[in-house]
Enzyme design. Sequence first.
Site, PDB file in Angstrom:
ATOM      1  N   HIS A 246      -0.575 -15.712   6.631  1.00  0.00           N
ATOM      2  CA  HIS A 246      -1.038 -15.677   5.230  1.00  0.00           C
ATOM      3  C   HIS A 246      -0.333 -16.718   4.389  1.00  0.00           C
ATOM      4  O   HIS A 246      -0.173 -16.557   3.187  1.00  0.00           O
ATOM      5  CB  HIS A 246      -0.839 -14.264   4.643  1.00  0.00           C
ATOM      6  CG  HIS A 246      -1.716 -13.249   5.318  1.00  0.00           C
ATOM      7  ND1 HIS A 246      -1.492 -11.895   5.227  1.00  0.00           N
ATOM      8  CD2 HIS A 246      -2.805 -13.380   6.112  1.00  0.00           C
ATOM      9  CE1 HIS A 246      -2.407 -11.245   5.924  1.00  0.00           C
ATOM     10  NE2 HIS A 246      -3.207 -12.135   6.475  1.00  0.00           N
TER      11      HIS A 246
ATOM     12  N   ARG B  58       0.808  -1.239   0.000  1.00  0.00           N
ATOM     13  CA  ARG B  58       0.000   0.000   0.000  1.00  0.00           C
ATOM     14  C   ARG B  58       0.833   1.277   0.000  1.00  0.00           C
ATOM     15  O   ARG B  58       0.272   2.361  -0.003  1.00  0.00           O
ATOM     16  CB  ARG B  58      -0.962  -0.039   1.205  1.00  0.00           C
ATOM     17  CG  ARG B  58      -1.982  -1.157   1.058  1.00  0.00           C
ATOM     18  CD  ARG B  58      -2.865  -1.379   2.276  1.00  0.00           C
ATOM     19  NE  ARG B  58      -3.741  -2.513   1.989  1.00  0.00           N
ATOM     20  CZ  ARG B  58      -3.380  -3.774   2.161  1.00  0.00           C
ATOM     21  NH1 ARG B  58      -2.173  -4.072   2.664  1.00  0.00           N
ATOM     22  NH2 ARG B  58      -4.183  -4.781   1.847  1.00  0.00           N
TER      23      ARG B  58
ATOM     24  N   SER C 148       0.716  -1.750   7.811  1.00  0.00           N
ATOM     25  CA  SER C 148      -0.254  -0.642   7.888  1.00  0.00           C
ATOM     26  C   SER C 148      -1.391  -1.017   8.833  1.00  0.00           C
ATOM     27  O   SER C 148      -2.209  -0.184   9.209  1.00  0.00           O
ATOM     28  CB  SER C 148      -0.807  -0.362   6.482  1.00  0.00           C
ATOM     29  OG  SER C 148      -1.422  -1.549   5.967  1.00  0.00           O
TER      30      SER C 148
ATOM     31  N   GLN D 192       2.587 -11.569   8.527  1.00  0.00           N
ATOM     32  CA  GLN D 192       1.619 -11.578   7.424  1.00  0.00           C
ATOM     33  C   GLN D 192       2.345 -11.905   6.121  1.00  0.00           C
ATOM     34  O   GLN D 192       1.710 -12.075   5.085  1.00  0.00           O
ATOM     35  CB  GLN D 192       0.943 -10.213   7.285  1.00  0.00           C
ATOM     36  CG  GLN D 192       0.207  -9.765   8.540  1.00  0.00           C
ATOM     37  CD  GLN D 192      -0.230  -8.330   8.442  1.00  0.00           C
ATOM     38  OE1 GLN D 192      -1.342  -8.021   8.011  1.00  0.00           O
ATOM     39  NE2 GLN D 192       0.660  -7.411   8.825  1.00  0.00           N
TER      40      GLN D 192
HETATM   41  N1  APR Z   1      10.571   0.166   7.271  1.00  0.00           N
HETATM   42  C1  APR Z   1       9.463   0.427   8.015  1.00  0.00           C
HETATM   43  N2  APR Z   1       8.208   0.486   7.493  1.00  0.00           N
HETATM   44  C2  APR Z   1       8.089   0.275   6.171  1.00  0.00           C
HETATM   45  C3  APR Z   1       9.190  -0.001   5.323  1.00  0.00           C
HETATM   46  C4  APR Z   1      10.476  -0.047   5.934  1.00  0.00           C
HETATM   47  N3  APR Z   1      11.591  -0.302   5.224  1.00  0.00           N
HETATM   48  N4  APR Z   1       8.729  -0.179   4.052  1.00  0.00           N
HETATM   49  C5  APR Z   1       7.375  -0.005   4.108  1.00  0.00           C
HETATM   50  N5  APR Z   1       7.000   0.264   5.374  1.00  0.00           N
HETATM   51  C6  APR Z   1       5.648   0.436   5.885  1.00  0.00           C
HETATM   52  C7  APR Z   1       4.719   1.229   4.997  1.00  0.00           C
HETATM   53  O1  APR Z   1       4.724   2.595   5.392  1.00  0.00           O
HETATM   54  C8  APR Z   1       3.351   0.573   5.278  1.00  0.00           C
HETATM   55  O2  APR Z   1       2.657   1.256   6.316  1.00  0.00           O
HETATM   56  O3  APR Z   1       5.107  -0.870   5.967  1.00  0.00           O
HETATM   57  C9  APR Z   1       3.693  -0.818   5.801  1.00  0.00           C
HETATM   58  C10 APR Z   1       3.305  -1.922   4.821  1.00  0.00           C
HETATM   59  O4  APR Z   1       1.890  -1.915   4.766  1.00  0.00           O
HETATM   60  P1  APR Z   1       1.159  -2.767   3.619  1.00  0.00           P
HETATM   61  O5  APR Z   1       1.802  -2.495   2.316  1.00  0.00           O
HETATM   62  O6  APR Z   1      -0.301  -2.535   3.818  1.00  0.00           O
HETATM   63  O7  APR Z   1       1.531  -4.283   3.998  1.00  0.00           O
HETATM   64  P2  APR Z   1       0.897  -5.174   5.141  1.00  0.00           P
HETATM   65  O8  APR Z   1       0.477  -4.361   6.314  1.00  0.00           O
HETATM   66  O9  APR Z   1       1.860  -6.277   5.391  1.00  0.00           O
HETATM   67  O10 APR Z   1      -0.408  -5.766   4.393  1.00  0.00           O
HETATM   68  C11 APR Z   1      -1.118  -6.777   5.070  1.00  0.00           C
HETATM   69  O11 APR Z   1      -2.441  -7.083   3.060  1.00  0.00           O
HETATM   70  O12 APR Z   1      -2.723  -7.415   0.788  1.00  0.00           O
HETATM   71  C12 APR Z   1      -2.627  -8.036   2.001  1.00  0.00           C
HETATM   72  O13 APR Z   1      -1.932 -10.255   2.226  1.00  0.00           O
HETATM   73  C13 APR Z   1      -1.434  -8.961   2.037  1.00  0.00           C
HETATM   74  O14 APR Z   1      -0.173  -9.630   4.006  1.00  0.00           O
HETATM   75  C14 APR Z   1      -0.648  -8.506   3.270  1.00  0.00           C
HETATM   76  C15 APR Z   1      -1.683  -7.736   4.065  1.00  0.00           C
END
Ligand code: APR
Length: 263
Positions: A128, A41, A203, A108
């Site tokens: 997941h 995201r 997130s 996740q």
């Molecule tokens: N260090 C710290 N935070 C980070 C970094 C980093 N290097 N890179 C990205 N982020 C943060 C982003 O700001 C974001 O808030 O990590 C978060 C990732 O959020 P998402 O992309 O929503 O991923 P996630 O929370 O794992 O999603 C959960 O959604 O689509 C489904 O199955 C999929 O497991 C996934 C689930």
Amino acid sequence: MVEKSREDLVNELVDLLVDSKRTVVFTGAGVSTESGIPDFRSPGGLWTKYDPMDFTYQKFISDREARKRIWHMRETIGFSWRDFQPNAAHIAIAELEKLGKIDCVITQNVDGLHQKAGNSEEKVIQLHGNMQWAKCLTCGSRYRFEEVERWLEQGVEVPDCVQCGGMLKPEGVFFGEAMPVLETMEAERRSKECDLCVVIGSSLVVYPAALMPQYAHNSGAKLVIINEGETDLDGMAHVRIWGKAGPVMEQVVAGLKRRLGPV
Ligand code: APR
């Protein structure tokens, strides 16, 4: 209110780790972006390039073209799960286990990088699933992803089970697919029993996974969130560290080692 420095916040987390009897680390895609795997995201994340509705369980089992797109996704996004190595954040989390400071890692993520970094299999709860394996939906036979990728590279469009000809599906959980029951129950139990929950790189918008830090918080545990962007549970955090997981976790482990002394 005076903004606390990164050093102060890291020291607060180190203090909590020193006093904790049962720490749960909860991770999301943000812990793997420094390994080169895009998250979902953030700007440029996977869901800004792909339609998540292409990744529903229903679509996968009912639409051969969707299955073909998913199996050949590595040709379009240019990566295969086997290409990635753990980064400093994974290595620091594995170090926390070696220091006897982790009850479990609830993740996740489907990339298997916590295990690759050195966390014990039995301490990593994959909510997941895991993209390192493919499973036959008919007979249950399992195949390592590398093996299936070899078939794809040899021209197979949509791989089927070698044993029974049934439909193969990556073991990662798709939208609309049931979560692994035992893992979800175990994650809930461990979250409710911990005294410290450290969220790294999520997130916290996807359920039921995002319930785990809430179970911890509602059971009286301290909640710490390390994340670059905003999360849905920022208001609940006892300590909130904004920044990249790799450098922050390296500082945390260095601080903890100084406090614990020679182990
Ligand atoms: N260090 C710290 N935070 C980070 C970094 C980093 N290097 N890179 C990205 N982020 C943060 C982003 O700001 C974001 O808030 O990590 C978060 C990732 O959020 P998402 O992309 O929503 O991923 P996630 O929370 O794992 O999603 C959960 O959604 O689509 C489904 O199955 C999929 O497991 C996934 C689930």
